[in-house]
Design an enzyme around this catalytic site. Structure first.
Site, PDB file in Angstrom:
ATOM      1  N   ASP A   1     -10.608   1.941  -3.388  1.00  0.00           N
ATOM      2  CA  ASP A   1     -11.357   1.724  -1.823  1.00  0.00           C
ATOM      3  C   ASP A   1     -12.975   1.529  -2.277  1.00  0.00           C
ATOM      4  O   ASP A   1     -13.475   1.201  -1.321  1.00  0.00           O
ATOM      5  CB  ASP A   1     -11.029   2.646  -1.205  1.00  0.00           C
ATOM      6  CG  ASP A   1      -9.604   2.356  -0.284  1.00  0.00           C
ATOM      7  OD1 ASP A   1      -8.982   1.306  -0.895  1.00  0.00           O
ATOM      8  OD2 ASP A   1      -9.100   3.171   0.128  1.00  0.00           O
TER       9      ASP A   1
ATOM     10  N   ASP B   1       0.725  -1.185   0.041  1.00  0.00           N
ATOM     11  CA  ASP B   1       0.096   0.046   0.103  1.00  0.00           C
ATOM     12  C   ASP B   1       0.697   1.263  -0.068  1.00  0.00           C
ATOM     13  O   ASP B   1       2.086   1.137   0.303  1.00  0.00           O
ATOM     14  CB  ASP B   1      -0.847  -0.051   1.332  1.00  0.00           C
ATOM     15  CG  ASP B   1      -2.244   0.761   1.090  1.00  0.00           C
ATOM     16  OD1 ASP B   1      -2.233   1.396   0.130  1.00  0.00           O
ATOM     17  OD2 ASP B   1      -3.277   0.377   1.901  1.00  0.00           O
TER      18      ASP B   1
END
Ligand code: GLA
Length: 753
Positions: free
Chosen positions: A546, A476
């Site tokens: 997301d 990430d």
């Protein structure tokens, strides 16, 4: 594939359906001649119009500047006469910028040289043309690399700049590609925009004399764009029109531009963003630009997409995973956020295992002293034994007993102020002299120009990977770069920081994959902020966004699928009420939507109602049997765009042999007083009869969850279970019934009779 016409002094590069030609003019310049649909002749040098005024410098030395300013150039230089967008700019020791590249030599080689330190395409058979240009005053050699592959309509370009002199030079611009195309009128430039949870929106702007620029200044490709610039003929759509696409295999700041110049030529440019970029080139040193991927299609945007999808699957994604079944996974992030422990994870795993899920991803929160919120522990890549007693080893053993594998989340480029790493190395943080760096998600960015910081990250990740079998790593990156000052680099190399960050990132991923060749890395950056071809080289799937709400994903996917294979999109079934939009979407739609991608779940399956739990094995079995092969190997067609029509979305996946297809139809808000929708399929075999079947995964939104009455009409106009030929399905089309339910969707499976 590559031919040199000695008499005309032209080079012609042929892919199966396209030709690219450049030529030598006036014995030393390198004009661009042609790029487009395949042509037979090699000598098209008349297209450069060098026999028109102001003529080449050897004929008319009085107007050399005028020549340099209009001639279509392969690799235009700054400061010496071409006032259009330059591809290269160099500052000498006197602080002056300007160079003029002239031809030195060329060679044609079989295969393709690697690009040191950078991700790049690979694979046989291919040929590479290397044209070496030089500046005899600065003593610079510039190698222009052009590679063509014989199985796909793609050409790649990159540049290596070598300082052959004794003076230290500074490279202030080094783009990967410049392309001068004749203007036909009415063209549009294709770029991308977006933001967190709304990534990858295509933007079409009329081409003209005002430059259209797309760029990143975030140290990553970003939510708000793509390292891409395209040029579309008038009214090009998914099926029709001429489309040029330029895509950069790079994950940092990019710059792309398009501008029509006074003599009706459209200059496209793409490469590392020159803002913030200043690279010191010592005598003997060289600089390699990232690779640009070029494609031309006369079958509209869909043609471009399918070419890029094939190219990336065959020639960019590591072959270990490109066509390999990826595990169906469950990620605990939206199920638990930071609030989990071994017991909770194992309860999720137990249910997941019963359903046939292959892998559990333990997301953010498993490491350091305290990671119960985003403010601490980044950089401390050791297991928090209070949360996970027995560590990763125990967890992976337990998963193994349940027939499952373990995946772990890392955010290696970042550091929290509250961490052992920051306390030990405060100077490893990006920071401008005298200023407190700006926090974002309460974290700082590590200085990857410093090899010690890069080595520390490699060692700490590898320590975890060696401590237990970890099959999957989610990489990430939850904030952009800023305050880009380095305590490590000397004063005259601070302008290298942004590119060195990307090189450090690549070095770590390369090392991990060479030490753990079976590791599956899924890149991510606050959702899709670093979804680019550079990352795709290391990671066959990237977290798309997301935002897992299927309505939003339809629009995010549309932009993503324009450039990337469907298998590259990480895609999960979300909770019934989406955490980002608050929207409630029926289960069937959430499942079908997530199946357009590399599939997984991201909800607490222990809390699903019993009747929904029983459906999971059927969903997974269908994905593995029908969807996964179509996604890994098949062709993608966009039939309708919710973003464009505001009412419904439709995509189709077709097997390469055209014996099988899937259509996913998604309705937005239900329309009052609406009739069924006609969709025309694409890519089928016109002569073959297909059996049609609506996919029923037991969650059928048609029957169970909505009230059906005569206004809805029969499924597929009564064709469910029926049979139609490819030409009928593509020409006359299918009727999908209107259903009085927001966000209703259906999936149709077609199999050759
Ligand atoms: C980012 C990712 C999410 C999740 C969180 C964890 O936002 O995109 O999927 O991993 O970080 O902090």
């Amino acid at each position: 594939m590559i031919t040199y016409n000695e008499k005309a002094k032209t080079w012609k590069l042929d892919t199966p359906h396209t030709s690219y030609i450049c030529a030598l003019a006036d014995g030393k310049y390198l004009p661009h001649v042609y790029y487009g649909k395949s042509v037979s002749d090699t000598d098209l040098s008349y297209l450069t119009r060098t026999d028109e005024g102001p003529f080449v410098p050897s004929v008319n030395p009085a107007e050399k500047q005028g020549f340099l300013d209009v001639c279509p150039m392969e690799y235009p230089c700054s400061g010496t006469g071409d006032s259009r967008e330059a591809a290269i700019s160099i500052e000498n020791e006197a602080g002056q910028e300007g160079l003029e590249l002239t031809f030195r030599s060329f060679r044609i080689i079989d295969g393709k040289p690697a690009l040191p330190g950078l991700p790049a395409s690979f694979g046989e058979p291919c040929q590479t043309l290397v044209i070496t240009m030089e500046d005899t005053i600065l003593h610079i050699a510039v190698e222009l690399f052009y590679t063509v592959f014989d199985d796909v309509d793609v050409l790649t370009r990159s540049t290596r700049i070598i300082n052959e002199g004794e003076e230290t030079l500074f490279l202030t611009r080094a783009l990967s590609v410049s392309l001068d195309l004749p203007e036909a009128g009415g063209e549009e430039v294709l770029t991308f925009s977006g933001t967190w949870a709304r990534e990858h929106r295509p933007v079409r702007t009329p081409a003209g004399p005002t430059a259209i620029v797309t760029k990143s200044l975030r140290g990553e490709s970003g939510h708000d764009g793509q390292p891409f610039i395209g040029l579309l003929s008038e009214n090009a759509d998914y099926e029709n029109g001429k489309v040029y696409g330029l895509h950069l295999v790079y994950s940092g700041d990019y710059f792309g531009s398009a501008r029509v110049n006074p003599f009706a030529s459209n200059r496209l440019a793409l490469g590392i963003n020159p803002d913030h970029f200043r690279w010191k080139l010592l005598p003997g040193a060289d600089f390699q630009t990232p690779e640009a991927v070029l494609t031309y299609s006369d079958a509209g945007l869909g043609g471009m997409s399918r070419t890029l999808h094939d190219f990336y699957r065959r020639h960019l994604i590591r072959q270990r995973w490109a066509f390999e079944n990826r595990p169906v996974l469950i990620n605990n992030w939206e199920a638990t956020y930071f609030d989990f422990n071994t017991e909770k994870l194992l309860s999720i795993a137990e249910e997941a295992s019963k359903a046939g899920i292959d892998l559990l991803v333990v997301d953010d929160g498993w490491f350091g002293h305290d990671r119960s919120e985003p403010s601490g522990s980044l950089g401390d890549w050791f297991v928090n034994e209070q949360k996970l007693p027995g560590g990763v080893h125990y967890l992976s053993q337990k998963l193994h007993e349940n027939n499952m594998k373990l995946g772990l989340w890392f955010e290696p480029e970042m550091v929290s102020e509250n961490s052992d790493l920051y306390r030990a190395h405060p100077d490893w943080v990006l920071k401008l002299h005298g200023r407190q760096p700006a926090r974002c998600r309460d974290q700082y960015v590590l200085d990857f120009s410093n090899p010690d910081a890069v080595n520390y990250i490699i060692l700490s990740i590898e320590k975890i990977l060696k401590s237990a079998p970890v099959a999957y790593l989610k990489w990430d990156m939850n904030r952009p770069l800023c305050d880009a000052g380095s305590a490590y680099l000397p004063v005259d190399q601070q302008g290298e920081l942004w590119h060195r960050h990307v090189l450090g990132l690549y070095r770590i991923q390369e090392t991990l994959l060479s030490d753990f060749p079976d590791l599956l890395i899924e890149n991510c950056s606050s959702g899709g902020a670093r979804f680019d071809p550079g990352m795709l080289y290391y990671s066959p799937q990237i977290w798309t966004s997301d935002d897992m709400d299927p309505i939003e994903r339809a629009m995010i996917n549309e932009g993503t699928e324009l450039l990337y294979p469907v298998s590259a999109m990480g895609s999960h079934v979300c909770k019934e009420r989406n955490d980002i939009t608050g929207r409630r979407v029926p289960l069937a739609t959430r499942v079908f939507s997530a199946m357009i991608g590399s599939f997984g779940y991201e909800l607490d399956i222990t809390e699903l109602p019993a009747e929904e739990k029983t459906l999971l094995p059927g969903q997974i079995a269908f994905y593995e049997k029908v969807m996964r092969p179509l996604i890994l190997f098949g062709d993608y067609y966009r039939l309708a765009s919710l973003a464009d029509n505001g009412r419904y979305d439709a995509v189709e996946l077709v097997s390469k042999d055209r014996s099988e297809a899937i259509v996913f139809f998604l309705q937005g808000l239900a329309q009052p007083n609406a009739k069924s929708t006609l969709i025309r399929l694409q890519g089928l075999n016109p002569e073959v009869a297909y059996l049609l079947e609506k996919v029923d995964l037991g969650t059928d939104a048609d029957s169970a969850s909505h009230e059906k009455d005569f206004t809805d009409g029969p499924a597929l106009g009564g064709l469910d279970g029926g049979r139609l030929h490819g030409d009928t399905l593509m020409g006359a089309g299918l009727h999908v019934e209107h259903v009085r339910e927001d966000f209703w969707s259906t999936m149709i499976h077609l199999v050759k009779e």
